[in-house]
Enzyme design. Structure first.
Site, short mmCIF file in Angstrom:
data_model
loop_
_atom_site.label_atom_id
_atom_site.label_comp_id
_atom_site.label_asym_id
_atom_site.label_seq_id
_atom_site.Cartn_x
_atom_site.Cartn_y
_atom_site.Cartn_z
N TYR A 154 106.64 20.43 -27.73
CA TYR A 154 105.38 19.80 -27.29
C TYR A 154 105.67 18.43 -26.70
O TYR A 154 105.14 18.07 -25.64
CB TYR A 154 104.45 19.69 -28.51
CG TYR A 154 103.04 19.25 -28.20
CD1 TYR A 154 102.11 20.13 -27.64
CD2 TYR A 154 102.61 17.96 -28.51
CE1 TYR A 154 100.81 19.73 -27.37
CE2 TYR A 154 101.30 17.55 -28.25
CZ TYR A 154 100.41 18.44 -27.69
OH TYR A 154 99.11 18.04 -27.43
N LYS A 158 104.89 17.32 -22.94
CA LYS A 158 103.89 16.29 -22.65
C LYS A 158 104.54 15.06 -21.99
O LYS A 158 103.90 14.41 -21.16
CB LYS A 158 103.11 15.93 -23.91
CG LYS A 158 102.25 17.08 -24.46
CD LYS A 158 101.19 17.53 -23.45
CE LYS A 158 100.22 18.54 -24.05
NZ LYS A 158 99.19 19.00 -23.09
N1 LIG Z 1 93.21 18.14 -29.91
C1 LIG Z 1 94.08 17.14 -29.90
O1 LIG Z 1 94.21 16.36 -30.86
C2 LIG Z 1 94.94 16.92 -28.66
C3 LIG Z 1 95.71 15.77 -28.60
C4 LIG Z 1 96.51 15.54 -27.48
C5 LIG Z 1 96.51 16.47 -26.45
N2 LIG Z 1 95.76 17.60 -26.53
C6 LIG Z 1 95.80 18.53 -25.40
O2 LIG Z 1 94.50 18.83 -24.98
C7 LIG Z 1 94.53 20.05 -24.24
C8 LIG Z 1 93.32 20.90 -24.67
O3 LIG Z 1 93.49 21.27 -26.03
P1 LIG Z 1 92.32 21.17 -27.09
O4 LIG Z 1 92.72 20.16 -28.08
O5 LIG Z 1 90.99 21.09 -26.44
O6 LIG Z 1 92.53 22.58 -27.82
P2 LIG Z 1 91.63 23.91 -27.83
O7 LIG Z 1 92.45 24.91 -28.57
O8 LIG Z 1 90.27 23.61 -28.34
O9 LIG Z 1 91.53 24.30 -26.29
C9 LIG Z 1 92.64 24.75 -25.56
C10 LIG Z 1 92.21 25.96 -24.73
O10 LIG Z 1 93.33 26.33 -23.92
C11 LIG Z 1 93.35 27.75 -23.87
N3 LIG Z 1 94.69 28.22 -23.51
C12 LIG Z 1 95.80 28.20 -24.28
N4 LIG Z 1 96.82 28.77 -23.62
C13 LIG Z 1 96.34 29.14 -22.41
C14 LIG Z 1 96.90 29.80 -21.29
N5 LIG Z 1 98.18 30.19 -21.31
N6 LIG Z 1 96.11 30.06 -20.22
C15 LIG Z 1 94.82 29.67 -20.20
N7 LIG Z 1 94.22 29.05 -21.25
C16 LIG Z 1 94.96 28.79 -22.34
C17 LIG Z 1 92.95 28.17 -25.28
O11 LIG Z 1 92.49 29.53 -25.31
C18 LIG Z 1 91.85 27.17 -25.60
O12 LIG Z 1 90.56 27.62 -25.27
C19 LIG Z 1 95.88 20.67 -24.51
O13 LIG Z 1 96.71 20.48 -23.38
C20 LIG Z 1 96.41 19.88 -25.70
O14 LIG Z 1 97.80 19.83 -25.74
C21 LIG Z 1 94.97 17.84 -27.61
#
Ligand SMILES: NC(=O)c1ccc[n+]([C@@H]2O[C@H](COP(=O)([O-])OP(=O)(O)OC[C@H]3O[C@@H](n4cnc5c(N)ncnc54)[C@H](O)[C@@H]3O)[C@@H](O)[C@H]2O)c1
Length: 251
Positions: A154, A158
């Site tokens: 990850y 990132k």
């Molecule tokens: N939640 C946190 O604390 C956090 C922190 C830093 C970064 N992020 C980043 O935010 C972004 C969104 O994540 P989130 O936290 O909203 O999580 P989430 O799980 O709520 O949403 C992520 C979505 O991406 C979809 N997804 C996963 N793999 C996929 C693929 N191969 N093709 C199409 N869709 C796909 C999932 O089905 C899901 O609906 C991600 O890139 C994650 O790394 C999240």
């Protein structure tokens, strides 16, 4: 321009839109006047999340598939006639300590979190070039700048997203396209919900680490994406924007 019209006439693609940050961003962009291609994995989840929203077309496609960029860009062109904003947001946070990290897990995380960003951007570039204010926004993480045990793949992904953002900014500025990376802290979404529920000490850690004393909500990130997508950010390009409640400012 009045609040509520900041994306009037704009066309956006949001990947990973069925939950969390992506879903909140689609809702926010539509409220601000955009028409949106909302992508997520092939399942009913995306229709349940956004299917009733006006000005949204859902595209069920795994962003790691070879033809995903072409299919998603074509959806924007045929449904709405172009593309102004690409939000590379789909992601997974699967992890393992380095000595337990399998090649399969490494490849999967890199494919979803990093390779899809460059492939989606390349695939959408011809449409973005035709926009008079193209925007590429990618979801990095605080782990675009830092790391945590168990998060090697990850972290590498990132960090890569922030690096790519800088390259995109430099290469595409001549087309009037900006590229920026949002670096969320701990946000309550599908990725974190179960982990936080299973181990409250983990969510307490992040709450206490944030200067603002709370976890982030998906809308906190959607509003940052709205700023970067809007005309207000016309001269902002190549940055990593921490949206973490001040979590990473202490020692
Ligand atoms: N939640 C946190 O604390 C956090 C922190 C830093 C970064 N992020 C980043 O935010 C972004 C969104 O994540 P989130 O936290 O909203 O999580 P989430 O799980 O709520 O949403 C992520 C979505 O991406 C979809 N997804 C996963 N793999 C996929 C693929 N191969 N093709 C199409 N869709 C796909 C999932 O089905 C899901 O609906 C991600 O890139 C994650 O790394 C999240």
């Amino acid at each position: 321009m009045a609040i509520g019209q900041r994306l009037e006439g704009k066309i956006a693609v949001v990947t990973g839109a069925a939950d969390g940050i992506g879903k909140a961003t689609v809702e926010c962009f539509v409220r601000e006047g955009a028409r949106v291609i909302a992508n997520d994995l092939p399942s009913s989840k995306i229709d349940e999340a956004l299917g009733t929203l006006e000005n949204v077309v859902t595209v069920k496609k795994d962003v790691t598939e070879q033809d995903a960029p072409a299919v998603i860009a074509e959806a924007a062109a045929s449904a709405f006639g172009g593309l102004d904003i690409l939000f590379n947001n789909a992601g997974t946070a699967a992890g393992a300590p380095v000595d337990e990290l399998t090649d399969e897990l490494w490849d999967h995380v890199l494919a979803v979190d990093l390779t899809s960003v460059v492939r989606m951007t390349r695939g959408c570039l011809p449409l973005l070039k035709k926009s008079d204010a193209g925007r590429i926004i990618s979801t990095g993480s605080v782990m675009s700048s830092f790391s945590a045990p168990g998060m090697a793949a990850y972290t590498a992904s990132k960090h890569g997203v922030l690096g790519l953002t800088r390259t995109f900014a430099l290469e595409f500025g001549k087309f009037g396209i900006t590229a920026n990376c949002i670096q969320p802290g701990a946000i309550m979404t599908g990725i974190t919900r179960d982990v936080f529920a299973a181990d409250p000490s983990f969510s307490d850690y992040w709450k206490n680490k944030a200067a603002l004393g709370r976890l982030g909500q998906p809308e906190d990130i959607a509003k940052a994406a709205l700023f970067l997508a809007s005309d207000d950010a016309a001269f902002v390009s190549g940055i990593g924007m921490l949206v973490d409640g001040g979590a990473m400012q202490g020692t």
